[in-house]
Design an enzyme around this catalytic site. Structure first.
Site, PDB file in Angstrom:
ATOM      1  N   TYR A  54       0.822  -1.221   0.000  1.00 35.92           N
ATOM      2  CA  TYR A  54       0.000   0.000   0.000  1.00 35.92           C
ATOM      3  C   TYR A  54       0.853   1.267   0.000  1.00 35.92           C
ATOM      4  CZ  TYR A  54      -4.102  -2.896   0.223  1.00 35.92           C
ATOM      5  OH  TYR A  54      -5.075  -3.812  -0.112  1.00 35.92           O
ATOM      6  N   GLN A  89     -15.114   1.755  -6.392  1.00 37.26           N
ATOM      7  CA  GLN A  89     -14.376   0.651  -5.784  1.00 37.26           C
ATOM      8  C   GLN A  89     -12.894   1.029  -5.683  1.00 37.26           C
ATOM      9  OE1 GLN A  89     -15.774  -3.305  -7.718  1.00 37.26           O
ATOM     10  NE2 GLN A  89     -16.494  -1.698  -9.088  1.00 37.26           N
ATOM     11  N   ASN A  90     -12.535   2.135  -6.325  1.00 39.62           N
ATOM     12  CA  ASN A  90     -11.129   2.554  -6.389  1.00 39.62           C
ATOM     13  C   ASN A  90     -10.688   3.201  -5.080  1.00 39.62           C
ATOM     14  OD1 ASN A  90     -11.397   1.651  -8.990  1.00 39.62           O
ATOM     15  ND2 ASN A  90     -11.550   3.704  -9.884  1.00 39.62           N
ATOM     16  N   VAL A  91      -9.454   2.947  -4.707  1.00 37.18           N
ATOM     17  CA  VAL A  91      -8.902   3.542  -3.483  1.00 37.18           C
ATOM     18  C   VAL A  91      -8.018   4.754  -3.808  1.00 37.18           C
ATOM     19  CG1 VAL A  91      -9.056   1.383  -2.197  1.00 37.18           C
ATOM     20  CG2 VAL A  91      -6.963   1.878  -3.497  1.00 37.18           C
ATOM     21  N   ASP A  92      -7.903   5.088  -5.117  1.00 36.63           N
ATOM     22  CA  ASP A  92      -7.147   6.292  -5.494  1.00 36.63           C
ATOM     23  C   ASP A  92      -8.024   7.534  -5.265  1.00 36.63           C
ATOM     24  OD1 ASP A  92      -7.948   5.300  -8.819  1.00 36.63           O
ATOM     25  OD2 ASP A  92      -8.732   7.111  -7.854  1.00 36.63           O
ATOM     26  N   HIS A 114     -14.612   0.790  -0.922  1.00 44.68           N
ATOM     27  CA  HIS A 114     -13.502  -0.094  -0.526  1.00 44.68           C
ATOM     28  C   HIS A 114     -12.358   0.673   0.140  1.00 44.68           C
ATOM     29  CE1 HIS A 114     -14.944  -3.240  -3.677  1.00 44.68           C
ATOM     30  NE2 HIS A 114     -15.659  -3.267  -2.591  1.00 44.68           N
ATOM     31  N   GLY A 179     -15.865   0.880 -16.117  1.00 45.96           N
ATOM     32  CA  GLY A 179     -14.520   0.382 -15.865  1.00 45.96           C
ATOM     33  C   GLY A 179     -14.420  -0.652 -14.769  1.00 45.96           C
ATOM     34  N   ASN A 205     -17.434   0.256 -20.666  1.00 45.39           N
ATOM     35  CA  ASN A 205     -16.244  -0.528 -20.304  1.00 45.39           C
ATOM     36  C   ASN A 205     -15.404  -0.786 -21.551  1.00 45.39           C
ATOM     37  OD1 ASN A 205     -15.484  -1.543 -17.682  1.00 45.39           O
ATOM     38  ND2 ASN A 205     -15.450  -3.587 -18.578  1.00 45.39           N
ATOM     39  N   LEU A 206     -14.148  -1.198 -21.314  1.00 47.08           N
ATOM     40  CA  LEU A 206     -13.283  -1.505 -22.471  1.00 47.08           C
ATOM     41  C   LEU A 206     -13.808  -2.737 -23.190  1.00 47.08           C
ATOM     42  CD1 LEU A 206     -10.679  -0.365 -23.732  1.00 47.08           C
ATOM     43  CD2 LEU A 206      -9.372  -2.015 -22.345  1.00 47.08           C
TER      44      LEU A 206
HETATM   45  C1  LIG Z   1     -13.146 -12.325  -5.765  1.00 45.87           C
HETATM   46  C2  LIG Z   1     -14.604 -12.415  -5.388  1.00 45.87           C
HETATM   47  C3  LIG Z   1     -15.245 -13.669  -5.860  1.00 45.87           C
HETATM   48  N1  LIG Z   1     -14.729 -12.289  -3.916  1.00 45.87           N
HETATM   49  C4  LIG Z   1     -15.623 -11.431  -3.414  1.00 45.87           C
HETATM   50  O1  LIG Z   1     -16.373 -10.771  -4.095  1.00 45.87           O
HETATM   51  C5  LIG Z   1     -15.596 -11.327  -1.916  1.00 45.87           C
HETATM   52  C6  LIG Z   1     -16.379 -12.478  -1.279  1.00 45.87           C
HETATM   53  C7  LIG Z   1     -17.792 -12.460  -1.614  1.00 45.87           C
HETATM   54  C8  LIG Z   1     -18.754 -11.729  -0.993  1.00 45.87           C
HETATM   55  N2  LIG Z   1     -19.966 -11.971  -1.579  1.00 45.87           N
HETATM   56  C9  LIG Z   1     -19.803 -12.875  -2.565  1.00 45.87           C
HETATM   57  C10 LIG Z   1     -20.736 -13.421  -3.451  1.00 45.87           C
HETATM   58  C11 LIG Z   1     -20.291 -14.320  -4.371  1.00 45.87           C
HETATM   59  C12 LIG Z   1     -18.906 -14.658  -4.403  1.00 45.87           C
HETATM   60  C13 LIG Z   1     -17.974 -14.078  -3.531  1.00 45.87           C
HETATM   61  C14 LIG Z   1     -18.438 -13.190  -2.616  1.00 45.87           C
HETATM   62  N3  LIG Z   1     -16.113 -10.024  -1.504  1.00 45.87           N
HETATM   63  C15 LIG Z   1     -15.683  -9.512  -0.313  1.00 45.87           C
HETATM   64  O2  LIG Z   1     -14.929 -10.078   0.447  1.00 45.87           O
HETATM   65  C16 LIG Z   1     -16.221  -8.133   0.044  1.00 45.87           C
HETATM   66  C17 LIG Z   1     -15.112  -7.070   0.035  1.00 45.87           C
HETATM   67  C18 LIG Z   1     -14.509  -6.937  -1.283  1.00 45.87           C
HETATM   68  C19 LIG Z   1     -13.576  -5.710  -1.307  1.00 45.87           C
HETATM   69  C20 LIG Z   1     -12.115  -6.111  -1.369  1.00 45.87           C
HETATM   70  N4  LIG Z   1     -11.282  -4.922  -1.602  1.00 45.87           N
HETATM   71  C21 LIG Z   1     -11.016  -4.427  -2.797  1.00 45.87           C
HETATM   72  N5  LIG Z   1     -10.291  -3.271  -2.949  1.00 45.87           N
HETATM   73  C22 LIG Z   1      -9.607  -2.681  -1.808  1.00 45.87           C
HETATM   74  C23 LIG Z   1      -8.246  -3.257  -1.680  1.00 45.87           C
HETATM   75  C24 LIG Z   1      -7.282  -2.687  -2.681  1.00 45.87           C
HETATM   76  O3  LIG Z   1      -7.693  -1.998  -3.635  1.00 45.87           O
HETATM   77  O4  LIG Z   1      -6.098  -2.964  -2.488  1.00 45.87           O
HETATM   78  S1  LIG Z   1     -11.673  -5.199  -4.198  1.00 45.87           S
HETATM   79  C25 LIG Z   1     -10.754  -4.551  -5.547  1.00 45.87           C
HETATM   80  O5  LIG Z   1     -10.849  -5.537  -6.546  1.00 45.87           O
HETATM   81  C26 LIG Z   1     -11.859  -5.164  -7.466  1.00 45.87           C
HETATM   82  C27 LIG Z   1     -11.193  -5.042  -8.803  1.00 45.87           C
HETATM   83  O6  LIG Z   1     -12.208  -4.989  -9.746  1.00 45.87           O
HETATM   84  P1  LIG Z   1     -12.234  -3.803 -10.837  1.00 45.87           P
HETATM   85  O7  LIG Z   1     -12.121  -2.497 -10.179  1.00 45.87           O
HETATM   86  O8  LIG Z   1     -13.394  -4.093 -11.682  1.00 45.87           O
HETATM   87  O9  LIG Z   1     -10.851  -4.014 -11.637  1.00 45.87           O
HETATM   88  P2  LIG Z   1     -10.474  -5.194 -12.652  1.00 45.87           P
HETATM   89  O10 LIG Z   1      -9.026  -5.061 -12.896  1.00 45.87           O
HETATM   90  O11 LIG Z   1     -11.030  -6.489 -12.184  1.00 45.87           O
HETATM   91  O12 LIG Z   1     -11.277  -4.841 -14.005  1.00 45.87           O
HETATM   92  C28 LIG Z   1     -10.988  -3.636 -14.665  1.00 45.87           C
HETATM   93  C29 LIG Z   1     -12.078  -3.482 -15.731  1.00 45.87           C
HETATM   94  O13 LIG Z   1     -11.851  -2.248 -16.406  1.00 45.87           O
HETATM   95  C30 LIG Z   1     -11.821  -2.465 -17.792  1.00 45.87           C
HETATM   96  N6  LIG Z   1     -10.865  -1.504 -18.357  1.00 45.87           N
HETATM   97  C31 LIG Z   1      -9.502  -1.603 -18.376  1.00 45.87           C
HETATM   98  N7  LIG Z   1      -8.971  -0.486 -18.968  1.00 45.87           N
HETATM   99  C32 LIG Z   1     -10.035   0.323 -19.290  1.00 45.87           C
HETATM  100  C33 LIG Z   1     -10.155   1.604 -19.914  1.00 45.87           C
HETATM  101  N8  LIG Z   1      -9.092   2.290 -20.340  1.00 45.87           N
HETATM  102  N9  LIG Z   1     -11.394   2.120 -20.076  1.00 45.87           N
HETATM  103  C34 LIG Z   1     -12.512   1.435 -19.674  1.00 45.87           C
HETATM  104  N10 LIG Z   1     -12.467   0.204 -19.053  1.00 45.87           N
HETATM  105  C35 LIG Z   1     -11.241  -0.328 -18.875  1.00 45.87           C
HETATM  106  C36 LIG Z   1     -11.419  -3.920 -17.984  1.00 45.87           C
HETATM  107  O14 LIG Z   1     -11.967  -4.390 -19.187  1.00 45.87           O
HETATM  108  C37 LIG Z   1     -12.065  -4.587 -16.772  1.00 45.87           C
HETATM  109  O15 LIG Z   1     -13.391  -4.975 -17.073  1.00 45.87           O
HETATM  110  C38 LIG Z   1     -12.407  -3.821  -7.036  1.00 45.87           C
HETATM  111  O16 LIG Z   1     -13.563  -4.026  -6.277  1.00 45.87           O
HETATM  112  C39 LIG Z   1     -11.287  -3.293  -6.156  1.00 45.87           C
HETATM  113  O17 LIG Z   1     -11.731  -2.373  -5.194  1.00 45.87           O
HETATM  114  N11 LIG Z   1     -16.689  -8.117   1.391  1.00 45.87           N
HETATM  115  C40 LIG Z   1     -17.789  -8.796   1.737  1.00 45.87           C
HETATM  116  O18 LIG Z   1     -18.407  -9.484   0.957  1.00 45.87           O
HETATM  117  O19 LIG Z   1     -18.136  -8.585   3.067  1.00 45.87           O
HETATM  118  C41 LIG Z   1     -19.253  -9.307   3.550  1.00 45.87           C
HETATM  119  C42 LIG Z   1     -20.556  -8.648   3.185  1.00 45.87           C
HETATM  120  C43 LIG Z   1     -20.709  -7.558   2.357  1.00 45.87           C
HETATM  121  C44 LIG Z   1     -21.968  -6.979   2.082  1.00 45.87           C
HETATM  122  C45 LIG Z   1     -23.049  -7.495   2.590  1.00 45.87           C
HETATM  123  C46 LIG Z   1     -22.884  -8.605   3.421  1.00 45.87           C
HETATM  124  C47 LIG Z   1     -21.652  -9.153   3.691  1.00 45.87           C
END
Ligand SMILES: CC(C)NC(=O)[C@H](Cc1c[nH]c2ccccc12)NC(=O)[C@H](CCCC/N=C(/NCCC(=O)O)S[C@H]1O[C@H](COP(=O)(O)OP(=O)(O)OC[C@H]2O[C@@H](n3cnc4c(N)ncnc43)[C@H](O)[C@@H]2O)[C@@H](O)[C@H]1O)NC(=O)OCc1ccccc1
Length: 232
Positions: A54, A89-92, A114, A179, A205-206
């Site tokens: 971090y 969802q971004n931390v920036d 987040h 995004g 989205n991309l």
């Molecule tokens: C992996 C996944 C299966 N696991 C989860 O989802 C888990 C577990 C879970 C909960 N419920 C479920 C249900 C089903 C399955 C699993 C779960 N979730 C949790 O643990 C969450 C907590 C999750 C948060 C974790 N922390 C982050 N971030 C901070 C840290 C840090 O940043 O270091 S998550 C982190 O990853 C995620 C990344 O995803 P994206 O931002 O979408 O980025 P990614 O790279 O994946 O995709 C980028 C996209 O942009 C596009 N793109 C790229 N370039 C461009 C461009 N130029 N222009 C446009 N688009 C573009 C790409 O095509 C792509 O589509 C973001 O959320 C980000 O914040 N907590 C929780 O559930 O608590 C209890 C609860 C909650 C509510 C109610 C009751 C109980």
């Protein structure tokens, strides 16, 4: 007053500013095992590794600036005759910077569901504060005796302000997702909440996200092109 808008953003909106996205091709999360750097268990097992992870990302913020997609959303909040809630969802801090000095026409809110790189949390009391520099295991907490952690939501932890977000989703007329790959919950489930409320749903989205078929309207391309095009 026009129907309220809820906007969800992910790493893709900051990609063209130079902030790396998460789902790198090697499946690693920013080059690390997600369990090692973004879980409470990982922090307990190796706080030095997590602080380094971090600290690097926090320092990198000095080298990036908001792009045309961030700025288009700031203009929207100034011009739209209805409430706008921006959930990221971004931390920036690129949304924060692009909205600085902008007077919203109606209600406007920015929620870092987040957490934020530029905030720290006291491990003992949970109290939080702005934080710009590095955090190390021996960095004293201004509130307690057990030191600091990043004020970030890790996997398995409850995201911030979920009640306010669900409340806004249940009454919005338009839901725009920008995004994000739609892999992480509960954010990935927001489109269903908005659909249940009768909102028009849009994916910018991309490429198609995990939940692309759930959206009524989809526009694909770089955020700096499709967001201004859709907003203006
Ligand atoms: C992996 C996944 C299966 N696991 C989860 O989802 C888990 C577990 C879970 C909960 N419920 C479920 C249900 C089903 C399955 C699993 C779960 N979730 C949790 O643990 C969450 C907590 C999750 C948060 C974790 N922390 C982050 N971030 C901070 C840290 C840090 O940043 O270091 S998550 C982190 O990853 C995620 C990344 O995803 P994206 O931002 O979408 O980025 P990614 O790279 O994946 O995709 C980028 C996209 O942009 C596009 N793109 C790229 N370039 C461009 C461009 N130029 N222009 C446009 N688009 C573009 C790409 O095509 C792509 O589509 C973001 O959320 C980000 O914040 N907590 C929780 O559930 O608590 C209890 C609860 C909650 C509510 C109610 C009751 C109980």
């Amino acid at each position: 007053m026009r129907p309220s808008i809820v906007i969800l953003t992910g790493a893709g909106i900051s990609a063209e500013s130079g902030v790396p996205t998460f789902r790198a091709s090697d499946g690693l999360w920013c080059g690390h095992r997600v369990e090692a750097v973004a879980t409470p268990e990982g922090f307990a097992a190796n706080p030095v590794l997590v602080h380094d992870f971090y600290n690097q990302r926090r320092a990198q913020l000095k080298a990036v600036v908001p792009n045309a997609a961030h700025q288009a959303l700031a203009r929207l909040s100034a011009a739209y005759d209805g409430d706008v809630l921006l959930v990221t969802q971004n931390v920036d801090d690129l949304h924060d910077r692009s909205h600085r000095g902008v007077t919203p026409k109606r209600g406007f809110g920015l929620i870092h569901m987040h957490g934020e790189l530029l905030r720290a949390r006291c491990v003992e009391t949970g109290k939080t504060c702005d934080w710009r520099g590095d955090i190390h295991i021996d960095t004293p907490s201004p509130f307690g005796t057990l030191g600091l952690r990043p004020d970030i939501v890790w996997f398995g932890e409850m995201p911030f302000q979920m009640d306010r977000i669900y409340d806004a989703l249940s009454g919005c007329g338009l839901f725009i997702s920008i995004g994000t790959s739609g892999n992480v919950y509960p954010a990935a489930g927001f489109v269903q909440e908005a659909t249940r409320a009768g909102a028009h749903t849009v994916e910018l989205n991309l490429d198609p996200s995990q939940g692309h078929s759930l959206f009524q309207e989809r526009l694909y391309g770089p955020a700096t092109e499709v967001v201004p095009a859709y907003i203006e």
